[in-house]
Design an enzyme around this catalytic site. Structure first.
Site, PDB file in Angstrom:
ATOM      1  N   SER A 124       8.605   1.075   3.760  1.00 47.57           N
ATOM      2  CA  SER A 124       6.914   0.838   4.716  1.00 47.57           C
ATOM      3  C   SER A 124       7.531  -0.801   5.837  1.00 47.57           C
ATOM      4  O   SER A 124       9.124  -1.171   5.646  1.00 47.57           O
ATOM      5  CB  SER A 124       6.840  -0.026   3.250  1.00 47.57           C
ATOM      6  OG  SER A 124       5.581  -1.256   3.621  1.00 47.57           O
ATOM      7  N   GLU A 126       7.369  -3.100   5.590  1.00 52.77           N
ATOM      8  CA  GLU A 126       7.351  -4.573   4.631  1.00 52.77           C
ATOM      9  C   GLU A 126       8.282  -4.358   3.900  1.00 52.77           C
ATOM     10  O   GLU A 126       9.420  -5.874   3.912  1.00 52.77           O
ATOM     11  CB  GLU A 126       6.299  -4.652   3.694  1.00 52.77           C
ATOM     12  CG  GLU A 126       4.607  -5.088   3.876  1.00 52.77           C
ATOM     13  CD  GLU A 126       4.802  -5.909   3.406  1.00 52.77           C
ATOM     14  OE1 GLU A 126       4.807  -6.873   3.402  1.00 52.77           O
ATOM     15  OE2 GLU A 126       4.213  -6.201   4.947  1.00 52.77           O
ATOM     16  N   TYR A 148       6.846  -6.850  -3.470  1.00 51.14           N
ATOM     17  CA  TYR A 148       6.645  -5.292  -2.649  1.00 51.14           C
ATOM     18  C   TYR A 148       7.549  -4.807  -2.394  1.00 51.14           C
ATOM     19  O   TYR A 148       7.982  -3.561  -1.908  1.00 51.14           O
ATOM     20  CB  TYR A 148       5.324  -4.842  -2.547  1.00 51.14           C
ATOM     21  CG  TYR A 148       4.999  -3.761  -1.632  1.00 51.14           C
ATOM     22  CD1 TYR A 148       4.643  -3.063  -2.313  1.00 51.14           C
ATOM     23  CD2 TYR A 148       4.954  -3.655  -0.284  1.00 51.14           C
ATOM     24  CE1 TYR A 148       4.579  -2.008  -1.337  1.00 51.14           C
ATOM     25  CE2 TYR A 148       5.045  -2.750   0.228  1.00 51.14           C
ATOM     26  CZ  TYR A 148       4.584  -1.695   0.173  1.00 51.14           C
ATOM     27  OH  TYR A 148       4.088  -0.568   0.265  1.00 51.14           O
TER      28      TYR A 148
HETATM   29  P1  NDP Z   1      -2.660   3.761  -2.409  1.00 46.38           P
HETATM   30  O1  NDP Z   1      -3.197   2.046  -3.056  1.00 46.38           O
HETATM   31  O2  NDP Z   1      -3.978   3.678  -1.508  1.00 46.38           O
HETATM   32  O3  NDP Z   1      -2.445   5.104  -2.706  1.00 46.38           O
HETATM   33  C1  NDP Z   1      -1.259   4.548  -4.218  1.00 46.38           C
HETATM   34  C2  NDP Z   1      -1.169   5.448  -4.877  1.00 46.38           C
HETATM   35  O4  NDP Z   1      -0.613   5.701  -5.532  1.00 46.38           O
HETATM   36  C3  NDP Z   1      -3.223   5.725  -5.745  1.00 46.38           C
HETATM   37  O5  NDP Z   1      -2.969   7.560  -5.415  1.00 46.38           O
HETATM   38  C4  NDP Z   1      -2.186   5.955  -7.099  1.00 46.38           C
HETATM   39  O6  NDP Z   1      -3.089   6.283  -8.060  1.00 46.38           O
HETATM   40  C5  NDP Z   1      -0.990   6.052  -7.042  1.00 46.38           C
HETATM   41  N1  NDP Z   1      -0.265   5.593  -8.202  1.00 46.38           N
HETATM   42  C6  NDP Z   1      -0.534   4.318  -8.714  1.00 46.38           C
HETATM   43  N2  NDP Z   1       0.685   3.783  -9.584  1.00 46.38           N
HETATM   44  C7  NDP Z   1       0.975   5.354 -10.393  1.00 46.38           C
HETATM   45  C8  NDP Z   1       2.011   5.509 -11.289  1.00 46.38           C
HETATM   46  N3  NDP Z   1       2.350   4.949 -11.883  1.00 46.38           N
HETATM   47  N4  NDP Z   1       2.143   6.828 -11.198  1.00 46.38           N
HETATM   48  C9  NDP Z   1       1.282   8.129 -10.265  1.00 46.38           C
HETATM   49  N5  NDP Z   1       0.347   7.398  -9.383  1.00 46.38           N
HETATM   50  C10 NDP Z   1       0.530   6.072  -9.167  1.00 46.38           C
HETATM   51  O7  NDP Z   1      -1.291   3.412  -1.011  1.00 46.38           O
HETATM   52  P2  NDP Z   1      -1.917   4.057   0.085  1.00 46.38           P
HETATM   53  O8  NDP Z   1      -2.260   6.059   0.317  1.00 46.38           O
HETATM   54  O9  NDP Z   1      -1.930   2.852   1.608  1.00 46.38           O
HETATM   55  O10 NDP Z   1      -0.486   4.868   0.340  1.00 46.38           O
HETATM   56  C11 NDP Z   1       0.806   5.733   0.294  1.00 46.38           C
HETATM   57  C12 NDP Z   1       2.462   5.055   0.033  1.00 46.38           C
HETATM   58  O11 NDP Z   1       2.641   4.719   1.053  1.00 46.38           O
HETATM   59  C13 NDP Z   1       1.897   3.797  -0.814  1.00 46.38           C
HETATM   60  O12 NDP Z   1       3.811   4.686  -1.979  1.00 46.38           O
HETATM   61  C14 NDP Z   1       2.607   2.391  -0.307  1.00 46.38           C
HETATM   62  O13 NDP Z   1       3.270   1.599  -0.488  1.00 46.38           O
HETATM   63  C15 NDP Z   1       3.210   3.112   0.727  1.00 46.38           C
HETATM   64  N6  NDP Z   1       2.537   2.392   2.505  1.00 46.38           N
HETATM   65  C16 NDP Z   1       1.987   2.386   2.852  1.00 46.38           C
HETATM   66  C17 NDP Z   1       1.356   1.726   3.970  1.00 46.38           C
HETATM   67  C18 NDP Z   1      -0.644   1.816   4.567  1.00 46.38           C
HETATM   68  O14 NDP Z   1      -0.767   1.296   5.738  1.00 46.38           O
HETATM   69  N7  NDP Z   1      -1.132   1.948   3.771  1.00 46.38           N
HETATM   70  C19 NDP Z   1       2.349   1.175   5.078  1.00 46.38           C
HETATM   71  C20 NDP Z   1       3.805   1.792   4.413  1.00 46.38           C
HETATM   72  C21 NDP Z   1       4.037   2.131   3.252  1.00 46.38           C
HETATM   73  P3  NDP Z   1      -4.294   5.484  -8.992  1.00 46.38           P
HETATM   74  O15 NDP Z   1      -5.727   5.944  -7.758  1.00 46.38           O
HETATM   75  O16 NDP Z   1      -4.457   6.175  -9.998  1.00 46.38           O
HETATM   76  O17 NDP Z   1      -4.430   3.992  -8.471  1.00 46.38           O
HETATM   77  P1  GDR Z   2       0.136  -5.884   3.637  1.00 46.87           P
HETATM   78  O1  GDR Z   2      -1.605  -5.414   4.880  1.00 46.87           O
HETATM   79  O2  GDR Z   2       0.674  -7.053   3.181  1.00 46.87           O
HETATM   80  O3  GDR Z   2       0.886  -5.782   5.330  1.00 46.87           O
HETATM   81  O4  GDR Z   2       0.274  -4.418   3.149  1.00 46.87           O
HETATM   82  P2  GDR Z   2      -2.569  -6.149   3.788  1.00 46.87           P
HETATM   83  O5  GDR Z   2      -4.197  -5.818   4.867  1.00 46.87           O
HETATM   84  O6  GDR Z   2      -2.719  -6.747   2.754  1.00 46.87           O
HETATM   85  O7  GDR Z   2      -2.345  -7.819   4.459  1.00 46.87           O
HETATM   86  C1  GDR Z   2      -1.889  -8.114   6.128  1.00 46.87           C
HETATM   87  C2  GDR Z   2      -2.371  -9.363   6.651  1.00 46.87           C
HETATM   88  O8  GDR Z   2      -3.062  -9.644   6.348  1.00 46.87           O
HETATM   89  C3  GDR Z   2      -2.836 -11.469   5.972  1.00 46.87           C
HETATM   90  N1  GDR Z   2      -4.636 -11.956   4.720  1.00 46.87           N
HETATM   91  C4  GDR Z   2      -5.191 -10.417   3.806  1.00 46.87           C
HETATM   92  N2  GDR Z   2      -4.609  -9.789   3.368  1.00 46.87           N
HETATM   93  C5  GDR Z   2      -5.203  -9.451   2.486  1.00 46.87           C
HETATM   94  N3  GDR Z   2      -4.952  -8.215   2.028  1.00 46.87           N
HETATM   95  N4  GDR Z   2      -6.610 -10.027   2.359  1.00 46.87           N
HETATM   96  C6  GDR Z   2      -6.944 -11.234   2.961  1.00 46.87           C
HETATM   97  O9  GDR Z   2      -7.899 -11.984   2.545  1.00 46.87           O
HETATM   98  C7  GDR Z   2      -6.304 -12.062   4.279  1.00 46.87           C
HETATM   99  N5  GDR Z   2      -6.361 -12.393   4.911  1.00 46.87           N
HETATM  100  C8  GDR Z   2      -5.173 -12.724   5.223  1.00 46.87           C
HETATM  101  C9  GDR Z   2      -1.779 -11.427   4.394  1.00 46.87           C
HETATM  102  O10 GDR Z   2      -1.322 -12.499   4.978  1.00 46.87           O
HETATM  103  C10 GDR Z   2      -0.810 -10.142   5.279  1.00 46.87           C
HETATM  104  O11 GDR Z   2      -0.421 -10.758   6.533  1.00 46.87           O
HETATM  105  C11 GDR Z   2       0.047  -2.709   3.569  1.00 46.87           C
HETATM  106  C12 GDR Z   2      -0.231  -2.640   2.821  1.00 46.87           C
HETATM  107  O12 GDR Z   2      -0.283  -0.944   2.693  1.00 46.87           O
HETATM  108  C13 GDR Z   2       1.243  -1.621   1.829  1.00 46.87           C
HETATM  109  O13 GDR Z   2       1.552  -1.077   1.023  1.00 46.87           O
HETATM  110  C14 GDR Z   2       1.884  -1.096   3.251  1.00 46.87           C
HETATM  111  O14 GDR Z   2       3.554  -1.031   2.777  1.00 46.87           O
HETATM  112  C15 GDR Z   2       2.449  -2.779   4.438  1.00 46.87           C
HETATM  113  O15 GDR Z   2       0.893  -2.939   4.738  1.00 46.87           O
HETATM  114  C16 GDR Z   2       3.223  -2.011   5.672  1.00 46.87           C
END
Ligand code: NDP
Ligand code: GDR
Length: 324
Positions: A124, A126, A148
């Site tokens: 990520s 992050e 995280y």
């Molecule tokens: P989501 O939160 O939508 O999905 C997370 C998934 O992980 C769900 O299927 C959840 O299952 C599963 N999970 C959580 N805990 C466990 C566990 N203990 N054992 C098995 N499965 C588990 O995330 P995203 O699809 O958005 O992201 C996918 C991956 O990419 C994550 O690793 C995230 O950190 C990473 N990532 C995401 C980004 C983004 O912008 N979306 C950017 C960069 C990285 P359940 O449905 O049961 O909760």
């Molecule tokens: P992020 O996503 O932390 O970048 O992680 P999120 O959408 O939660 O926050 C993005 C930015 O928005 C600001 N923010 C708020 N965020 C949330 N959730 N709710 C609010 O009300 C709000 N107001 C302002 C946050 O402070 C932050 O700066 C996501 C996740 O998908 C991670 O798993 C992944 O790794 C990174 O993106 C890349």
């Protein structure tokens, strides 16, 4: 014979898009699912008869080993994580166990069951946190700003370490934020598009939000899962930044989303300290040059198109009762 892929996190946003993509490429798709008291497979309901779900949990080594023995995958995509940054402060140990140590558990299971399995780790942006360089590349030093982010740095380096120690085909995709109509409601893009739609339909009065100034490089999840697959098709494993190369503030997101429904965001938005984080990541912007050059990957959906797509999907889902 068609290839077999195991996706951890198949019930999540990315898992559902990746499963669709791999099915379209002729794969046999398996998904690891953990036991929950209420089954929530909404994101994969439309393809549930085409994928095979296997039980397992990233915190349970035995279940991962057994899943690999049963499925015999050619490729493993490790998307499972406690993925919400804000929650990682209230559940830091759980986040470390699943998001960091879970990666080691899967890599070790691969080593034991079949070291020829190709592995993708969902790293990520992050990890860059308090950014040391703008824009961020594969070589930019990490400075995570949340439990995280720290857990993801561990997951990234253990992937590199198993690649170098055991010659595994293990790649790490450093993906910047990517969103979609399937994004969890707690993440800022979906929170904004959902509330803009609800307010437009008279189902809500206000949107409570945190920091308006933070900037993110937001892309479309459907574009990003293609990059994951491309990484595992290369002769050699490697690390890749996947991003759009553009950044926007949360305030710009609000403007665009409320524009779609013909309202002014200032009339409905309340800043609430409850959504401000103990430590913030102020600015993320990725340089996807290497992904373009080596993988031939590029994003297709712009930020404006993404926000419009999400607001329209939320309006439709609220109108037809799929969302409340
Ligand atoms: P989501 O939160 O939508 O999905 C997370 C998934 O992980 C769900 O299927 C959840 O299952 C599963 N999970 C959580 N805990 C466990 C566990 N203990 N054992 C098995 N499965 C588990 O995330 P995203 O699809 O958005 O992201 C996918 C991956 O990419 C994550 O690793 C995230 O950190 C990473 N990532 C995401 C980004 C983004 O912008 N979306 C950017 C960069 C990285 P359940 O449905 O049961 O909760
Ligand atoms: P992020 O996503 O932390 O970048 O992680 P999120 O959408 O939660 O926050 C993005 C930015 O928005 C600001 N923010 C708020 N965020 C949330 N959730 N709710 C609010 O009300 C709000 N107001 C302002 C946050 O402070 C932050 O700066 C996501 C996740 O998908 C991670 O798993 C992944 O790794 C990174 O993106 C890349």
């Amino acid at each position: 014979m068609s290839k077999r892929a195991l996706i951890t996190g198949i019930t999540g946003q990315d898992g559902s898009y990746l499963a669709e993509f791999l099915l379209s490429m002729g794969y046999q798709v398996y998904g690891l699912v953990r036991r929950t008291s209420t089954v929530r497979y909404e994101r994969i309901r439309h393809i549930q008869d085409q994928v095979t779900l296997v039980p397992g949990d990233m915190s349970d080594q035995t279940s991962l080993t057994r899943a690999l023995q049963d499925v015999k995958p050619d490729e493993v995509y490790n998307l499972a994580a406690q993925s919400f940054v804000q929650t990682s402060w209230s559940q830091p140990v759980f986040t470390g166990d699943v998001t960091a140590l879970g990666v080691t558990r899967m890599l070790d299971a691969i080593l034991m069951v079949n070291p020829a399995i190709r592995f993708y780790q969902a790293s990520s942006s992050e990890m860059f946190g308090k950014v040391q360089e703008v824009p961020q590349t594969e070589k930019t030093p990490f400075y995570p700003r949340s439990p995280y982010g720290v857990a993801k740095v561990y997951g990234h380096w253990i992937t590199v370490n198993y690649r170098e120690s055991y010659n595994l085909h293990a790649s790490s995709g450093i993906l910047f934020n990517h969103e979609s109509p399937r994004r969890g409601l707690e993440f800022v893009t979906r929170k904004v598009t959902y509330h803009a739609a609800k307010i437009k339909l008279g189902l809500a009065k206000e949107l409570r939000i945190g920091n308006l100034d933070s900037q993110r490089d937001w892309g479309f999840a459907g574009d990003y899962v293609r990059a994951m697959w491309l990484m595992l098709q290369q002769d050699s494993p490697d690390d890749f930044v996947v991003a759009t190369g553009q950044t926007h503030s949360v305030q710009r997101l609000l403007e665009l989303a409320f524009d779609v429904v013909g309202l002014k965001w200032q009339d409905y938005t309340v800043q609430d300290p409850a959504f401000v984080r103990p430590a913030e990541v102020d600015l993320l912007i990725g340089n996807p040059e290497k992904a373009g050059r080596v993988l031939g990957w590029e994003p297709h959906i712009s930020f404006e198109q993404l926000v419009q797509m999400m607001v329209e999907a939320d309006l439709a889902a609220l109108k037809n009762g799929e969302l409340t």
